[in-house]
Design a protein around this motif. Sequence first.
Motif, mmCIF file in Angstrom:
data_model
loop_
_atom_site.group_PDB
_atom_site.id
_atom_site.type_symbol
_atom_site.label_atom_id
_atom_site.label_comp_id
_atom_site.label_asym_id
_atom_site.label_seq_id
_atom_site.Cartn_x
_atom_site.Cartn_y
_atom_site.Cartn_z
ATOM 1 N N PHE A 79 0.840 -1.191 0.000
ATOM 2 C CA PHE A 79 0.000 0.000 0.000
ATOM 3 C C PHE A 79 0.876 1.240 0.000
ATOM 4 O O PHE A 79 1.804 1.369 0.802
ATOM 5 C CB PHE A 79 -0.912 0.028 1.232
ATOM 6 N N ARG A 80 0.573 2.164 -0.915
ATOM 7 C CA ARG A 80 1.292 3.438 -0.960
ATOM 8 C C ARG A 80 0.286 4.564 -1.188
ATOM 9 O O ARG A 80 -0.608 4.455 -2.032
ATOM 10 C CB ARG A 80 2.333 3.452 -2.076
ATOM 11 N N ILE A 81 0.452 5.642 -0.423
ATOM 12 C CA ILE A 81 -0.417 6.800 -0.581
ATOM 13 C C ILE A 81 0.425 8.063 -0.565
ATOM 14 O O ILE A 81 1.359 8.196 0.219
ATOM 15 C CB ILE A 81 -1.507 6.846 0.521
ATOM 16 N N ASN A 82 0.087 8.979 -1.459
ATOM 17 C CA ASN A 82 0.777 10.263 -1.562
ATOM 18 C C ASN A 82 -0.286 11.328 -1.784
ATOM 19 O O ASN A 82 -1.097 11.215 -2.697
ATOM 20 C CB ASN A 82 1.768 10.244 -2.745
ATOM 21 N N GLY A 83 -0.291 12.351 -0.922
ATOM 22 C CA GLY A 83 -1.263 13.419 -1.102
ATOM 23 C C GLY A 83 -1.633 14.071 0.206
ATOM 24 O O GLY A 83 -0.827 14.148 1.134
ATOM 25 N N LYS A 84 -2.868 14.550 0.294
ATOM 26 C CA LYS A 84 -3.374 15.205 1.497
ATOM 27 C C LYS A 84 -4.473 14.332 2.094
ATOM 28 O O LYS A 84 -5.393 13.932 1.391
ATOM 29 C CB LYS A 84 -3.937 16.594 1.163
ATOM 30 N N PHE A 85 -4.367 14.044 3.371
ATOM 31 C CA PHE A 85 -5.406 13.260 4.029
ATOM 32 C C PHE A 85 -5.394 13.557 5.518
ATOM 33 O O PHE A 85 -4.401 14.005 6.076
ATOM 34 C CB PHE A 85 -5.222 11.753 3.785
ATOM 35 N N GLU A 86 -6.518 13.317 6.150
ATOM 36 C CA GLU A 86 -6.642 13.510 7.602
ATOM 37 C C GLU A 86 -6.442 12.212 8.353
ATOM 38 O O GLU A 86 -6.038 12.217 9.517
ATOM 39 C CB GLU A 86 -8.016 14.097 7.939
ATOM 40 N N GLY A 87 -6.738 11.101 7.716
ATOM 41 C CA GLY A 87 -6.600 9.834 8.424
ATOM 42 C C GLY A 87 -6.601 8.642 7.495
ATOM 43 O O GLY A 87 -7.119 8.694 6.373
ATOM 44 N N ILE A 88 -5.989 7.558 7.979
ATOM 45 C CA ILE A 88 -5.985 6.278 7.280
ATOM 46 C C ILE A 88 -6.317 5.206 8.303
ATOM 47 O O ILE A 88 -5.732 5.181 9.391
ATOM 48 C CB ILE A 88 -4.618 5.962 6.650
ATOM 49 N N SER A 89 -7.233 4.334 7.974
ATOM 50 C CA SER A 89 -7.522 3.201 8.851
ATOM 51 C C SER A 89 -7.524 1.925 8.018
ATOM 52 O O SER A 89 -7.917 1.933 6.842
ATOM 53 C CB SER A 89 -8.876 3.378 9.548
ATOM 54 N N PHE A 90 -7.052 0.857 8.624
ATOM 55 C CA PHE A 90 -6.984 -0.432 7.950
ATOM 56 C C PHE A 90 -7.916 -1.410 8.652
ATOM 57 O O PHE A 90 -7.955 -1.475 9.877
ATOM 58 C CB PHE A 90 -5.550 -0.972 7.976
ATOM 59 N N ASP A 91 -8.642 -2.177 7.852
ATOM 60 C CA ASP A 91 -9.554 -3.178 8.398
ATOM 61 C C ASP A 91 -9.391 -4.461 7.596
ATOM 62 O O ASP A 91 -9.430 -4.447 6.357
ATOM 63 C CB ASP A 91 -10.999 -2.672 8.310
ATOM 64 N N ASN A 92 -9.163 -5.560 8.284
ATOM 65 C CA ASN A 92 -8.992 -6.856 7.631
ATOM 66 C C ASN A 92 -7.860 -6.805 6.605
ATOM 67 O O ASN A 92 -8.017 -7.210 5.456
ATOM 68 C CB ASN A 92 -10.298 -7.293 6.957
ATOM 69 N N THR A 93 -6.723 -6.272 7.036
ATOM 70 C CA THR A 93 -5.543 -6.200 6.159
ATOM 71 C C THR A 93 -4.395 -6.983 6.791
ATOM 72 O O THR A 93 -3.277 -6.482 6.942
ATOM 73 C CB THR A 93 -5.116 -4.733 5.937
ATOM 74 N N LEU A 94 -4.655 -8.215 7.142
ATOM 75 C CA LEU A 94 -3.675 -9.020 7.871
ATOM 76 C C LEU A 94 -2.498 -9.450 7.008
ATOM 77 O O LEU A 94 -1.475 -9.886 7.535
ATOM 78 C CB LEU A 94 -4.367 -10.266 8.454
#
Length: 319
Positions: free
Chosen positions: A112-127
């Motif tokens: 997973f890669r993210i580039n930009g503007k964000f307030e939050g990231i949450s992961f669910d069922n990403t074992l």
Amino acid sequence: MADVDRWILHLTGRSVKELVLDIWAGELYKIPWCLFSYQSLHHLKLSHCLLKPPTMFKGFSSLESLVLHDALMTQDAFENLISGCPQLEKLILTSVKGFTQFNIHAPNLKFFRINGKFEGISFDNTLQLAVVYLELSSYLNSESNHSNLFNFFDHLPHIKSLLIVEHCLKYLAAGIVPVELPTPIIDLSSLLLEINFNDLREISVVPCLLKSSPNLQRLRMIARLEEQTDLVTPVSNCMEDIFSGPTMSLSVKYVVIKDISGTKSELDFIRFLLQYSPVLQKMTVKPAENVKPELMTELIRFRRASGQAEVIYHGKDSS
């Protein structure tokens, strides 16, 4: 864009496994409804696009990698897209607009890669997630009462490589910064951090990550130049508090620190890394431009917990 529409329509019903649509000029290209029927897709890359899936769209059942660059969509559309791709292993998001909270539900996701503007990231069922690359271009949420560190690592039990650059360390520092995480990041072996050594909260995240990563082998750090923040207590005076307490023995073997300018907070940090890393084999220091050669003398004098530790200085003044 009519030609692109016709081309995508022409491919409908065919076994298209990979589609790359790079558009870099003009208005955002609105993805036609027929593309969302490409159920044979394994790899999809869309640039400069507006995504508005039809209400009947349930995802791409065979999709393994998804790259979205300069894309506009709603949060619901994004979450439905990701959760509707059960085979998704690789997800890259660059300048995705329309919302600022990214909720990732992907049971087979590995990269997973993210580039930009964000307030939050949450992961669910990403074992299965093993590699995470965060690049926050600007920090949007200045205050937080909850711990972003707790929330971020809660669903990343098997992460092996973590890269945190630009303002992401400031994002993780929001809320409570514990001495260590309640659940160790047991598989983390490689960590890259971009850090403002003038920000005590950013610095405080690092020992938490180090103490929570018992099998960390490689640590890379990049000093980010920012103006001195107004702190009640200077950063350098707080290093003892950050590193003190129960015995803190780090497992790191290889350290690379780039772009330091020789400030006291930077040197204090290096000194403590050397002091608490009994199995350290090599530390490489690459200073920023125009750093005084006395920095190398300072580094050589630091006491080392590891008798095998080699400190290599890559400055213009080094031989």
